[in-house]
Write an enzyme that holds these catalytic residues in place. Sequence first.
Site, PDB file in Angstrom:
ATOM      1  N   LEU A   1       5.480  -2.730   4.721  1.00 15.08           N
ATOM      2  CA  LEU A   1       4.026  -2.748   4.495  1.00 15.08           C
ATOM      3  C   LEU A   1       3.453  -4.296   4.921  1.00 15.08           C
ATOM      4  O   LEU A   1       4.480  -4.748   5.450  1.00 15.08           O
ATOM      5  CB  LEU A   1       4.660  -2.825   2.520  1.00 15.08           C
ATOM      6  CG  LEU A   1       5.424  -3.117   1.664  1.00 15.08           C
ATOM      7  CD1 LEU A   1       5.825  -2.832   0.654  1.00 15.08           C
ATOM      8  CD2 LEU A   1       5.293  -1.074   1.981  1.00 15.08           C
TER       9      LEU A   1
ATOM     10  N   GLY B   1      -2.613  -4.109   3.584  1.00 16.78           N
ATOM     11  CA  GLY B   1      -3.134  -2.168   3.048  1.00 16.78           C
ATOM     12  C   GLY B   1      -2.467  -2.436   1.345  1.00 16.78           C
ATOM     13  O   GLY B   1      -3.203  -2.217   1.032  1.00 16.78           O
ATOM     14  N   HIS B   2      -0.910  -2.602   2.020  1.00  9.16           N
ATOM     15  CA  HIS B   2      -0.337  -1.690   0.291  1.00  9.16           C
ATOM     16  C   HIS B   2      -0.452  -3.213  -0.242  1.00  9.16           C
ATOM     17  O   HIS B   2      -0.317  -3.044  -2.121  1.00  9.16           O
ATOM     18  CB  HIS B   2       1.170  -1.835   1.644  1.00  9.16           C
ATOM     19  CG  HIS B   2       1.773  -1.114   2.359  1.00  9.16           C
ATOM     20  ND1 HIS B   2       1.717  -1.129   2.873  1.00  9.16           N
ATOM     21  CD2 HIS B   2       1.547   0.406   2.063  1.00  9.16           C
ATOM     22  CE1 HIS B   2       2.119   0.177   4.061  1.00  9.16           C
ATOM     23  NE2 HIS B   2       2.114   1.077   2.878  1.00  9.16           N
TER      24      HIS B   2
ATOM     25  N   SER C   1       1.287   0.937   8.997  1.00 10.86           N
ATOM     26  CA  SER C   1       1.983   1.280   9.874  1.00 10.86           C
ATOM     27  C   SER C   1       2.537   1.421  10.513  1.00 10.86           C
ATOM     28  O   SER C   1       3.819   1.363  11.344  1.00 10.86           O
ATOM     29  CB  SER C   1       3.475   1.984   8.891  1.00 10.86           C
ATOM     30  OG  SER C   1       3.386   0.897   7.114  1.00 10.86           O
TER      31      SER C   1
END
Length: 285
Positions: free
Chosen positions: A33, A36-37, A187
């Site tokens: 993660l 963005g997550h 990622s």
Amino acid sequence: MIVAKTVQEVRAQAARWKREGHTVGLVPTMGYLHEGHASLVDKARSMCGKVVASDFVNPTQFGPNEDLEAYPRDFDQDCALLEEHGCDLVFYPSVEEMYAPDAATYVEILSDMPKQLCGRTRPIHFRGVCTVVSKLFNIVQPDFAFFGQKDAQQLAIIRRMVRELSYGIEIVACPIVREADGLAKSSRNTYLSPEERQAALVLSRAVFRGQELAASGLRSPRELLDAMTALIQAEPLARIDYVSAVDGVTMMPAQELREGVLVAMAVYIGKTRLIDNFIVGGADA
Ligand code: PAF
């Protein structure tokens, strides 16, 4: 934060929360993660009583020659980020927990929509995404589910699946989060060498140039795409998979650059395939 590894635990906890009157938000992820997550979790936290994230590298959405084995994983780091952003439960199943060895049921949109853009070179990708997201929806039964605008085709496909399969779930789209120099967070950025990391900036530069041209009143998708393509081709480490302008809902080629058109690209930087996009007239245009 509860760490749940079985379908049964997650189902029971989410159902308990719903009985207690909480709204439940789901943030599906494949782990490793980044900010963005985190922005998806923050949005879920602001809208829902309880936030569930899933952390599962879903094998059914990877083609035979893709990066399933190499996909980066760091569950401890994921837990730290999720806790910090107020996630209540992380679902961290094994492949065996999610798929029986003889699993043969898939969710697939049988139209040209998943064959556009990323679907051209990743023919089984969206079938895998729809199948796993559908399973997560059935397990958690969330009120809201949160997806990033960076995966714009995935978002459009999930919206259609939710509509056509009558899931009573509101899909919430969250804006692309970028590094300070413009590169969209992913990622897969971790695969880039320092030289490739620099070259990868060509994607966001093409996005910003495309946004400028669209904002200046250009109406021809061809002219816009030619300008973006030329910019990307000037970078020796970049190889274009596609640069396309499509209707933001159907994903079919756009005839004119009107509001809501999705301009999307996939570009290899060395061996790493990166995506980026913008929506004509969108919030960040
Ligand atoms: O966007 C992703 O990370 C994945 O495609 C998703 C939605 C978690 C399904 O595996």
